[in-house]
Write a protein that holds these residues in place. Structure first.
Motif, PDB file in Angstrom:
ATOM      1  N   SER A  50       0.807  -1.217   0.000  1.00 48.97           N
ATOM      2  CA  SER A  50       0.000   0.000   0.000  1.00 48.97           C
ATOM      3  C   SER A  50       0.840   1.266   0.000  1.00 48.97           C
ATOM      4  CB  SER A  50      -0.936   0.007   1.206  1.00 48.97           C
ATOM      5  OG  SER A  50      -0.218  -0.074   2.420  1.00 48.97           O
ATOM      6  N   SER A  51       2.026   1.244   0.601  1.00 46.81           N
ATOM      7  CA  SER A  51       2.853   2.448   0.612  1.00 46.81           C
ATOM      8  C   SER A  51       3.305   2.812  -0.799  1.00 46.81           C
ATOM      9  CB  SER A  51       4.067   2.254   1.524  1.00 46.81           C
ATOM     10  OG  SER A  51       4.870   1.175   1.066  1.00 46.81           O
TER      11      SER A  51
ATOM     12  N   SER B 177       0.255   4.097  -2.717  1.00 46.61           N
ATOM     13  CA  SER B 177      -0.028   5.498  -2.380  1.00 46.61           C
ATOM     14  C   SER B 177       0.917   6.440  -3.112  1.00 46.61           C
ATOM     15  CB  SER B 177       0.081   5.703  -0.866  1.00 46.61           C
ATOM     16  OG  SER B 177      -0.120   7.050  -0.526  1.00 46.61           O
ATOM     17  N   GLN B 178       2.196   6.092  -3.155  1.00 46.94           N
ATOM     18  CA  GLN B 178       3.175   6.940  -3.844  1.00 46.94           C
ATOM     19  C   GLN B 178       2.879   7.008  -5.332  1.00 46.94           C
ATOM     20  OE1 GLN B 178       7.140   5.356  -4.115  1.00 46.94           O
ATOM     21  NE2 GLN B 178       8.088   7.371  -4.352  1.00 46.94           N
TER      22      GLN B 178
ATOM     23  N   THR C 284      -3.205  11.235   3.814  1.00 43.58           N
ATOM     24  CA  THR C 284      -2.808  10.069   3.038  1.00 43.58           C
ATOM     25  C   THR C 284      -3.853   8.978   3.202  1.00 43.58           C
ATOM     26  OG1 THR C 284      -0.497  10.605   3.398  1.00 43.58           O
ATOM     27  CG2 THR C 284      -1.000   8.351   2.716  1.00 43.58           C
TER      28      THR C 284
ATOM     29  N   ASP D 195      -5.120   1.858   3.992  1.00 43.69           N
ATOM     30  CA  ASP D 195      -5.123   0.658   3.170  1.00 43.69           C
ATOM     31  C   ASP D 195      -6.526   0.339   2.674  1.00 43.69           C
ATOM     32  OD1 ASP D 195      -2.489   0.564   3.720  1.00 43.69           O
ATOM     33  OD2 ASP D 195      -2.535  -1.224   4.970  1.00 43.69           O
TER      34      ASP D 195
END
Length: 807
Positions: free
Chosen positions: A171-172, A175-176, A527, A530
């Motif tokens: 998920s990181s 997101s990016q 942000t 998840d």
């Protein structure tokens, strides 16, 4: 033993505890060189196959590998003796069935698990800013200089990275990648992005995508195909070989959905491959939302550049044939906008021409309430120009069906003047020699316009009992709306005609507000979690509004309602509908950042249904920066307010889009470069940080003379004194009841705020509107109220569209 103890004791004083940085560096070096690996990952994607020597303990940080190695699958067990080559590594085969997963994206994801990998470089020329909202690459086709060791984050790579991270449940990285995609929506990327959002894939490479991730070219061992057959391969690996790949994508069902053959009409034409489309749920919807919002704000600006490019190609290929065709529609081009200036410096993207948006998407954009266009006449002219551009490549039967629906029900002809309807009836396509609009449609629109006028001019200034299914409240309502229950009762009658069943209806909105294009569709800037990234929310928001989805063109579709669809859309039976279409128009405000406290910037004044209307904005800085947008019923005897105009330095772009020749009988109030129209809203009772906290139904400012905008004289164009538009008739009532929707686009166009108002009472000189920090005034204003010097040259303007109707 004693000697060994002495040796250990002698070394212990010099032993240092590894730091987290040391451990991370050690792991990354082990990844680069394949040291102490315990698993050989045989990966195969669309057109690539590579073997990597990796470490389970690192891989299980990703949800896909955690399930693969710990959830009881065959790969969860060590099988040191199952490799005929005697390799100590477990052999794990993964065949990615998602064609959007590329080698470079997969390698970047794996490298991130080890705490390393190349930095991603997004070219600044692809990032829109308030100073250059159409991106620098639109005006200058220069090759970006990529810093050494950086991987070029091209639009195609970012989409692949998004698809890969979703598959691997990282998920990181998701997101990016999503953040980078949303920040690079522009004229050269919007079509690729929206095709991805509708399941068409990441598209072909433009030659600027490295096959392997930069700096990781030697990490894996490439697979050689036998006889160029993907199903028969040989692995050139240090440890073992496999004759075939086993499909081990059984864990990815939660991350994305594979679509079938269902066609909801909202797909984008010109798909990249024949592979089954892949839908990424809420993540793909967010990409689609941003693209749809961008199309609402900017797509009309792109058409002149495409026409100019098509003009140059046609002149070079068949100059005589082109000149004959050009003579047939030169008048239409003159009524809309001039050719783009300095177009030789612009690389025109393919947006409206074939190969860009599909016909269904083009129709949805042009007919949308949020599409930024001056008025309904200009909407018609714009639609005919788009169709002529596409017809030059030949007639397409499927497209012609879409154009017929667009001209039949996508344009509100009854809000046009008689002179405009006459011009439309005489307008013939230079390509097929046929009119764009049938005479039946034009006659029906004029008849509807006449009945609507009759409802207004026969209304007494004092209370009367009106006709219609709903008795009016005094003289404020016309009594022209019906409820869903009343429509159902009409359809239940045995004597209902087919024309009554197909009669169009237009919804009367209720108080609501919605943000399209943000992370969670609720005006947040945090942000995403998840669940927000990987989950799919219900079709309805907490406020009961339809969430943007592919089926509604990511929130910008203006549906066509008949009696049956009204009943289907409203289970309560209480919604109100009008048989008369609302008026739609666009407004634009410049120099909002230079407005003094509570001073106003006005749009031009329009005439609609016997009344004058305009829109103004003002900045309030008492409780943080808020921007208010208000619909104002203008007095016909008071001086017309001067409309906001662009700075001289950027008036060219404004003239190209909005400075068009009005149709007969449609004289604008101020013949200035960007003639805008008024939006509407509800005045907020106080400060708010999000739309959900905006208060509704608070009376607006009392009748008063307008406060002029505080803009430096040197930054605006000199314009003549504004005059009132032509008024074919006047509404005799001092107070009317009107509903309205104002949609405000962000400065770069990747998000949109939509305010909807249930019917309010408008006295002459009264305003209704909203003020909210959700409009992101930092895009237009400075916290200290002082504009930066460079702001004088900014192309950032506040654009809004308005939908206004009477009841």
């Amino acid at each position: 033993m004693q000697l060994l103890g002495v040796r250990l004791a002698m070394k212990s004083p010099t032993t240092q505890t590894p730091t987290p940085t040391d451990i991370q560096s050690h792991l990354y070096l082990s990844f680069l060189h394949g040291h102490t690996a315990d698993v050989a990952l045989h990966t195969k994607g669309e057109g690539w196959a590579v073997v990597y020597q990796l470490h389970r303990v690192v891989l299980i940080q990703a949800g896909f590998f955690r399930s693969l190695f710990t959830a009881g699958f065959l790969e969860s067990q060590r099988h040191d003796d199952n490799d005929v080559s005697g390799s100590p590594l477990d052999q794990v085969n993964i065949c990615f069935d998602d064609p959007n997963i590329t080698r470079s994206a997969f390698e970047v994801c794996i490298a991130r698990l080890y705490g390393g990998g190349p930095e991603l470089y997004v070219s600044p020329s692809r990032i829109p800013t308030s100073a250059c909202p159409l991106t620098p690459s639109f005006y200058s086709n220069t090759t970006p200089q990529i810093p050494p060791g950086h991987h070029p984050a091209t639009p195609r790579f970012l989409l692949a990275l998004l698809a890969t991270s979703v598959y691997l449940s990282m998920s990181s990285i998701t997101s990016q990648a999503l953040s980078m995609i949303l920040s690079t929506v522009g004229p050269h990327t919007v079509v690729r992005y929206i095709k991805f959002a509708t399941g068409a894939g990441i598209g072909p490479s433009e030659g600027d995508d490295p096959e392997a991730a930069v700096g990781l070219e030697a990490v894996g061992e490439e697979v050689l195909y036998k006889n160029n057959s993907p199903s028969s391969i040989t692995v050139n690996a240090k440890h073992g070989n496999n004759d075939e790949f086993d499909i081990t994508h059984k864990l990815s069902g939660l991350e994305f959905e594979q679509s079938g053959d269902k066609d909801d009409g909202s797909s984008v034409g010109g798909t990249y491959s024949e592979e089954p489309p892949f839908n990424y749920g809420g993540i793909g919807d967010k990409v689609g939302e941003a693209c749809a919002c961008w199309l609402m704000r900017w797509s009309a600006d792109i058409l002149p550049y495409e026409e100019d490019a098509d003009h140059q190609v046609a002149v070079k290929s068949e100059p005589s044939a082109f000149l004959r065709q050009e003579a047939g529609h030169s008048r239409r081009r003159a009524t809309m906008s001039s050719r783009p200036h300095s177009s030789s410096q612009v690389t025109a993207p393919k947006l409206w021409a074939r190969g860009g948006l599909s016909a269904s998407w083009a129709c949805a954009v042009i007919s949308s309430n949020e599409f930024f266009i001056k008025n309904e006449w200009e909407r018609y002219v714009f639609a005919s120009r788009v169709i002529n551009l596409r017809r030059r490549d030949g007639l397409d039967h499927d497209e012609e069906e879409e154009w017929a629906k667009l001209f039949q029900r996508g344009i509100h002809y009854s809000t046009m003047s008689f002179e405009e309807l006459m011009r439309i009836s005489q307008d013939i396509s230079p390509v097929n020699g046929r009119p764009y609009v049938s005479m039946e449609t034009i006659h029906s629109a004029y008849w509807q316009h006449s009945i609507f006028r009759h409802h207004i001019v026969t209304r007494s200034p004092v209370s009367t009992v009106g006709t219609g299914s709903r008795p009016p409240q005094g003289d404020k309502e016309l009594g022209i709306t019906v409820s869903t229950a009343e429509i159902l009762a009409t359809l239940s009658s045995d004597s209902v005609s087919g024309a009554e069943r197909m009669k169009p209806y237009y919804p009367v909105p209720v108080d609501s507000s919605q943000r399209i294009g943000d992370w969670d569709n609720a005006c947040t800037t945090t942000t995403p979690s998840d669940d927000q990234l990987l989950g799919r929310a219900s079709d309805l928001s907490d406020a009961g509004l339809l969430r943007p989805r592919q089926v509604n063109f990511f929130g910008i579709l203006s549906p066509h309602y008949t009696a049956a669809s009204c009943i289907h859309a409203d289970a309560t039976g209480k919604a109100r509908w009008s048989p008369y279409p609302p008026v739609r128009f666009g407004v634009e405000f410049w120099g909002v950042g230079q407005l003094a406290e509570k001073s106003r910037a006005y749009s031009h004044t329009i005439w609609y249904a016997g009344s004058l209307f305009n829109v103004y904005v003002q900045v309030v800085r008492k409780k943080g920066i808020q921007l208010g947008v208000y619909l104002h019923r203008q007095s016909s005897v008071d001086p017309m307010p001067r409309a906001s105009v662009p700075p001289v330095t950027i008036s060219t772009r404004a003239e190209r889009l909005l400075n068009s020749t009005p149709a007969p009988g449609n004289c604008p109030s101020t013949p200035i470069p960007p003639p805008q129209s008024p939006p509407r809203g509800h005045i907020s009772a106080g400060s708010s940080s999000s739309i959900s906290s905006v208060a509704f139904a608070v009376p607006g400012s009392p009748p008063s003379s307008p406060t002029p905008s505080h803009i430096q004289p040197s930054t605006i164009n000199a314009v003549p004194a504004p005059v009132a538009p032509l008024q074919p008739y006047r509404d005799p009532r001092s107070t009317i009841s009107a509903h309205f929707i104002i949609s405000c686009a962000s400065a770069t166009g990747s998000s949109l705020t939509r305010f909807s108002s249930s019917p309010d009472q408008f006295s002459i000189g009264q305003s209704w509107g909203w003020k909210s920090s959700s409009l992101r005034t930092e895009e237009y204003t400075e916290p200290n109220g002082e504009a930066k010097t460079r702001e004088l040259n900014r192309e950032a303007s506040l654009r809004a569209t308005v939908v206004l109707g009477l009841i």
